[in-house]
Design a protein around this motif. Structure first.
Motif, PDB file in Angstrom:
ATOM      1  N   VAL A   1       0.852  -1.186   0.000  1.00 42.33           N
ATOM      2  CA  VAL A   1       0.000   0.000   0.000  1.00 42.33           C
ATOM      3  C   VAL A   1       0.889   1.237   0.000  1.00 42.33           C
ATOM      4  N   LEU A   2       0.494   2.232  -0.787  1.00 37.33           N
ATOM      5  CA  LEU A   2       1.175   3.523  -0.774  1.00 37.33           C
ATOM      6  C   LEU A   2       0.137   4.606  -0.522  1.00 37.33           C
ATOM      7  N   ILE A   3       0.376   5.438   0.489  1.00 35.33           N
ATOM      8  CA  ILE A   3      -0.491   6.578   0.776  1.00 35.33           C
ATOM      9  C   ILE A   3       0.228   7.840   0.324  1.00 35.33           C
ATOM     10  N   VAL A   4      -0.415   8.565  -0.590  1.00 34.13           N
ATOM     11  CA  VAL A   4       0.167   9.779  -1.165  1.00 34.13           C
ATOM     12  C   VAL A   4      -0.684  10.977  -0.758  1.00 34.13           C
ATOM     13  N   MET A   5      -0.045  12.058  -0.384  1.00 35.95           N
ATOM     14  CA  MET A   5      -0.776  13.268  -0.036  1.00 35.95           C
ATOM     15  C   MET A   5      -0.011  14.489  -0.514  1.00 35.95           C
ATOM     16  N   GLY A   6      -0.717  15.607  -0.617  1.00 36.55           N
ATOM     17  CA  GLY A   6      -0.091  16.858  -0.986  1.00 36.55           C
ATOM     18  C   GLY A   6       0.428  17.586   0.239  1.00 36.55           C
ATOM     19  N   GLU A   7       1.528  18.274   0.082  1.00 36.25           N
ATOM     20  CA  GLU A   7       2.131  19.009   1.192  1.00 36.25           C
ATOM     21  C   GLU A   7       1.191  20.089   1.732  1.00 36.25           C
ATOM     22  N   ASP A   8       0.355  20.649   0.843  1.00 42.41           N
ATOM     23  CA  ASP A   8      -0.521  21.753   1.231  1.00 42.41           C
ATOM     24  C   ASP A   8      -1.981  21.328   1.357  1.00 42.41           C
ATOM     25  N   SER A   9      -2.223  20.055   1.566  1.00 46.25           N
ATOM     26  CA  SER A   9      -3.586  19.545   1.691  1.00 46.25           C
ATOM     27  C   SER A   9      -4.204  19.953   3.024  1.00 46.25           C
ATOM     28  N   PRO A  10      -5.536  19.876   3.154  1.00 42.82           N
ATOM     29  CA  PRO A  10      -6.159  20.143   4.458  1.00 42.82           C
ATOM     30  C   PRO A  10      -5.534  19.269   5.546  1.00 42.82           C
ATOM     31  N   PRO A  11      -5.335  19.794   6.743  1.00 43.23           N
ATOM     32  CA  PRO A  11      -4.630  19.064   7.806  1.00 43.23           C
ATOM     33  C   PRO A  11      -5.219  17.700   8.119  1.00 43.23           C
ATOM     34  N   VAL A  12      -6.526  17.527   7.952  1.00 43.26           N
ATOM     35  CA  VAL A  12      -7.153  16.253   8.298  1.00 43.26           C
ATOM     36  C   VAL A  12      -6.585  15.104   7.469  1.00 43.26           C
ATOM     37  N   ILE A  13      -6.094  15.394   6.267  1.00 45.83           N
ATOM     38  CA  ILE A  13      -5.563  14.337   5.406  1.00 45.83           C
ATOM     39  C   ILE A  13      -4.342  13.675   6.048  1.00 45.83           C
ATOM     40  N   ALA A  14      -3.457  14.468   6.632  1.00 45.14           N
ATOM     41  CA  ALA A  14      -2.279  13.892   7.300  1.00 45.14           C
ATOM     42  C   ALA A  14      -2.691  13.023   8.471  1.00 45.14           C
ATOM     43  N   ASP A  15      -3.713  13.442   9.201  1.00 48.75           N
ATOM     44  CA  ASP A  15      -4.190  12.651  10.336  1.00 48.75           C
ATOM     45  C   ASP A  15      -4.793  11.326   9.864  1.00 48.75           C
TER      46      ASP A  15
END
Length: 233
Positions: free
Chosen positions: A176-190
């Motif tokens: 599994v790979l989880i990809v996110m944007g550096e400037d995404s809404p904070p909830v995404i990192a959580d």
């Protein structure tokens, strides 16, 4: 959500010599028929996608699409060769009061018929789209689709599909790979933290300068990351 399969075009072209990519439109989007109202939007969407899987496949999902891919992987891990989750919006994995307040406000606007205002506010956070630059027809379409956004968000906030059930994520043995944007809404990192803590074989990636719509804004980086996960599989 509020897009169509053509947005995957740049990614698909970069993989033209490597994989066959099928990108169905969500119900009520693109060329797909509308959501009939039952079952719930997330279940209806999952049932529309699941028949495409006739052997172990590489599932790649963005936003609500990532939650559909994850739902399939939890229900049938043997059907998944690799799983790439881009900005998964499974809000139940990391309840956040600020995000919950935004979603409740969107619900209120849609319930009171203020769909255009709901779309404008939603896209300002999640769409990276300038509302004022859209054509009148485009704004009407986006406003109409807000009922689908609200319906999907309710299921994701409550985890109506029980994606987070005990042993579910732990049973996915594909990479599994989880990809996110550096400037995404904070909830995404959580959300990414919560999911990664339970997945047996997981990698993480953050794309600099990108926000929620990174498959559109940063297709080269996203394609490279997807390729890395395909290599792992």
């Amino acid at each position: 959500m509020m897009g169509n399969a053509s947005y995957w075009g740049p990614v698909a072209r970069k993989f033209a010599d490597r994989i066959r990519l099928s990108a169905p439109d969500l119900p009520g989007h693109g060329q797909s028929p509308d959501w009939p109202g039952t079952p719930d939007f997330h279940t209806h969407t999952t049932r529309a996608v699941a028949p495409l899987i006739d052997r172990p496949m590489d599932l790649i999902g963005h936003s609500i699409g990532a939650t559909v891919a994850l739902r399939i992987a939890v229900a049938a891990p043997e059907a998944v060769r690799s799983l790439t989750l881009i900005e998964p919006v499974l809000f139940a994995a990391a309840p956040d009061p600020a995000n919950d307040a935004v979603m409740e406000e969107l619900n209120m606007l849609v319930e009171t018929g203020q769909n255009a205002e709901a779309a404008r506010r939603f896209l300002a956070i999640w769409g990276g789209l300038d509302w004022s630059s859209q054509t009148e027809t485009g704004r009407e379409r986006l406003a109409r689709q807000m009922r689908l956004v609200v319906a999907g968000n309710k299921a994701l906030m409550r985890d109506d599909a029980h994606i987070l059930r005990e042993g579910g994520l732990e049973g996915i043995d594909a990479p599994v790979l989880i990809v996110m944007g550096e400037d995404s809404p904070p909830v995404i990192a959580d959300i990414a933290d919560a999911l990664a803590a339970r997945l047996p074989d997981v990698g993480r990636a953050r794309v600099p300068g990108a926000a929620h719509m990174l498959p559109i804004t940063h297709p080269a980086q996203v394609t490279e990351l997807i390729g890395l996960n395909l290599d792992r599989a």
